[in-house]
Design a protein around this motif. Sequence first.
Motif, short mmCIF file in Angstrom:
data_model
loop_
_atom_site.label_atom_id
_atom_site.label_comp_id
_atom_site.label_asym_id
_atom_site.label_seq_id
_atom_site.Cartn_x
_atom_site.Cartn_y
_atom_site.Cartn_z
N GLY A 146 -5.45 16.53 -13.44
CA GLY A 146 -6.38 17.53 -13.98
C GLY A 146 -7.18 17.05 -15.17
N GLU A 147 -7.25 15.72 -15.38
CA GLU A 147 -8.01 15.21 -16.52
C GLU A 147 -9.47 15.65 -16.46
N GLN A 148 -10.07 15.64 -15.25
CA GLN A 148 -11.47 16.04 -15.11
C GLN A 148 -11.62 17.56 -15.03
N ILE A 149 -10.75 18.19 -14.24
CA ILE A 149 -10.79 19.65 -14.12
C ILE A 149 -9.47 20.11 -13.52
N THR A 150 -9.04 21.29 -13.95
CA THR A 150 -7.79 21.83 -13.43
C THR A 150 -8.06 22.92 -12.40
N ALA A 151 -7.16 23.06 -11.45
CA ALA A 151 -7.32 24.04 -10.39
C ALA A 151 -7.49 25.44 -10.97
N GLY A 152 -8.46 26.19 -10.42
CA GLY A 152 -8.69 27.56 -10.84
C GLY A 152 -9.75 27.73 -11.91
N THR A 153 -10.19 26.63 -12.52
CA THR A 153 -11.23 26.74 -13.54
C THR A 153 -12.61 26.63 -12.88
N TYR A 154 -13.63 27.13 -13.60
CA TYR A 154 -14.98 27.10 -13.05
C TYR A 154 -15.47 25.66 -12.89
N VAL A 155 -16.05 25.41 -11.74
CA VAL A 155 -16.65 24.11 -11.46
C VAL A 155 -18.13 24.16 -11.83
N LEU A 156 -18.86 25.03 -11.15
CA LEU A 156 -20.29 25.24 -11.40
C LEU A 156 -20.57 26.72 -11.21
N LYS A 157 -21.59 27.21 -11.91
CA LYS A 157 -21.87 28.64 -11.85
C LYS A 157 -23.18 28.94 -11.13
N THR A 158 -23.32 30.20 -10.74
CA THR A 158 -24.54 30.67 -10.08
C THR A 158 -25.77 30.28 -10.89
N GLY A 159 -26.77 29.75 -10.19
CA GLY A 159 -28.01 29.33 -10.85
C GLY A 159 -28.08 27.85 -11.11
N HIS A 160 -26.97 27.13 -10.91
CA HIS A 160 -26.99 25.68 -11.10
C HIS A 160 -27.83 25.04 -9.99
N GLN A 161 -28.76 24.16 -10.37
CA GLN A 161 -29.52 23.43 -9.37
C GLN A 161 -28.73 22.18 -8.97
N ILE A 162 -28.50 22.08 -7.68
CA ILE A 162 -27.61 21.03 -7.17
C ILE A 162 -28.32 19.68 -7.22
N ASN A 163 -27.68 18.73 -7.89
CA ASN A 163 -28.20 17.38 -7.98
C ASN A 163 -27.20 16.39 -7.41
N GLU A 164 -27.51 15.12 -7.52
CA GLU A 164 -26.64 14.13 -6.91
C GLU A 164 -25.25 14.11 -7.56
N ALA A 165 -25.18 14.36 -8.87
CA ALA A 165 -23.89 14.37 -9.56
C ALA A 165 -23.04 15.56 -9.13
N SER A 166 -23.67 16.75 -9.06
CA SER A 166 -22.89 17.92 -8.66
C SER A 166 -22.46 17.86 -7.20
N LEU A 167 -23.27 17.20 -6.35
CA LEU A 167 -22.85 17.00 -4.96
C LEU A 167 -21.59 16.15 -4.91
N GLY A 168 -21.60 15.04 -5.66
CA GLY A 168 -20.42 14.19 -5.68
C GLY A 168 -19.21 14.91 -6.27
N PHE A 169 -19.43 15.70 -7.31
CA PHE A 169 -18.36 16.46 -7.95
C PHE A 169 -17.73 17.44 -6.96
N MET A 170 -18.58 18.20 -6.26
CA MET A 170 -18.07 19.18 -5.30
C MET A 170 -17.37 18.50 -4.13
N ALA A 171 -17.93 17.40 -3.64
CA ALA A 171 -17.28 16.67 -2.55
C ALA A 171 -15.90 16.17 -2.97
N GLY A 172 -15.80 15.70 -4.23
CA GLY A 172 -14.52 15.23 -4.74
C GLY A 172 -13.47 16.32 -4.83
N LEU A 173 -13.91 17.58 -4.87
CA LEU A 173 -12.99 18.72 -4.88
C LEU A 173 -12.71 19.26 -3.48
N GLY A 174 -13.37 18.66 -2.50
CA GLY A 174 -13.09 19.05 -1.12
C GLY A 174 -14.03 20.09 -0.54
N PHE A 175 -15.09 20.48 -1.27
CA PHE A 175 -16.04 21.45 -0.73
C PHE A 175 -16.85 20.81 0.40
#
Length: 391
Positions: free
Chosen positions: A130-159
Motif C-alpha cells: 500500500g505504499e502507493q495507495i491503500t485499498a478503499g481510498t480514492y484513486v481519481l475523482k469525477t472530472g479528472h481528465q484521463i491521461n497516460e499516467a492515470s491510464l497506467g495507474f488504473m490499469a495497475g489497480l486492475g480496472f
Amino acid sequence: MISVTEAQQLIIQKAKLLDTFTLNLEDAFGYFLAEDLTAPINLPSFRQSAMDGYAFIHTDKTELKVVGQVQAGDTQIPDLKKGEAIRIFTGAPVPDAADTVVIQEHTTRNGDQLILDKLPHKEANVRPIGEQITAGTYVLKTGHQINEASLGFMAGLGFTKIEVYRKPSVTILTTGNELQKPGTPLKPNHIYESNGIMLKSALGRIGITKVQNLKAQDTLEATKKAVKNALQQSDVLLVSGGISVGDYDFVQEALLSNGVKEHFYKVNQKPGKPLWFGTSEEKSIFGLPGNPASSLTAFYVYVLPHLRSRMGSLLPFLNERKAELTEDITNKIGKTLFLKAGVADTKITAYTGQASSMLNTYALSNALLVVPETETDLKAGDVVNYMDLSF
C-alpha cells in the motif's frame, strides 16, 4: 452588450453535462471521469524490492551467505534466516523474514559468500504494502481528465472499464456567398473558406472528432433550413459568419426561428464583438464572427471552455499565466483586448497584424495577451496575464 466576465460566466452556467457511458480503459484517453474511483487493492499488494540486489534480515554483520534467488512473478519464496541473503530483482516479492535490500552495486560476491561493502539502513529499498495507495481510498475523482499516467495507474489497480462523459457531436455551419472551397481556381472577389478546417482542427485538439462541416447560402430560408438540420444532427452548432448586422446576415433570425434561446449577443471585446450564444434544450449554439482571427479567439475564450465543461471538466478554461511585457500597449477603446502574442521565457510580445482577418500572426502565437477593458496604458516591464495556447 455584456462584458467578457459576464459572457464567460454564462457559457459555464448554461453548459449541461453530456450523458455518461461505460468505456474500455484502453479507449479512455482524453475523456473525463464520470465517477469517483476507489482502489480495489493495495498498491503494491505485496512487499516489493525497489532495486536489484540482496534481501536480508538487517544486521551489523557485513558477511552473509546467499541461499537462494527470487525474481518478479515468483510465487515460491525461499526461507531466510539471520546471516543469510537471497538474490532479488526489482519488483520481486521480498521474503517475509527479510526487512532490507542492499543494492548489488554495494556488494561483492564470491560464490555463495556475500560481502556488504556499504551497509544500508533497515527497511532500505523495500516497498511496503500500500505504499502507493491503500485499498478503499480514492484513486481519481469525477472530472479528472484521463491521461497516460492515470491510464497506467488504473490499469495497475486492475480496472478494465470506467464511466466517462460522452464527447459532443458538432456541426460547423459556414455562411457567405463569397467563400470558395480551397483547391479550385479563385473566382473574382471571392476568398477561400478557412474557418471550417480551422475550427474542426481546434475541436480535435480537445478530443472532439465527431464533426461535420456544412455550408449555407446567404438567404434566410437556406440559413433557417441549415440550422434546423444541424440541430437535429448534433449536440453543438458553431455558425461561422452571418451574425453581424449586414443586409445578408441572417444567422440570428434563423436561430431564433428554430427555437434557440438567446443568452447573449455582442461582447465588449476586440476582436470578436459580434458573438452570439444560445441553447435549445440540450443543444449549444454559438454564432461566431466570420473573420478568421475573431472566430478562433471566440473559440478559445468561450467555445472551448463551454464544451470542456459539458464533457465533465472541472477546470474548463485555458490556463492563465503571467509574463512581462516587452513593449507598451495602449487601449483607448474601453474593450477587453485579446492580442496574438509570443511568450519566450518570462517575456511576452504582442505581434503586429492584430486585425480580425489575419491568421498569419495567429499561426505563430503561443499566447493570447489579455488587456482588461479597464486598462488604458500598459508599459514595457508590466506583468500581464495571458491565455496559454500550448494546451
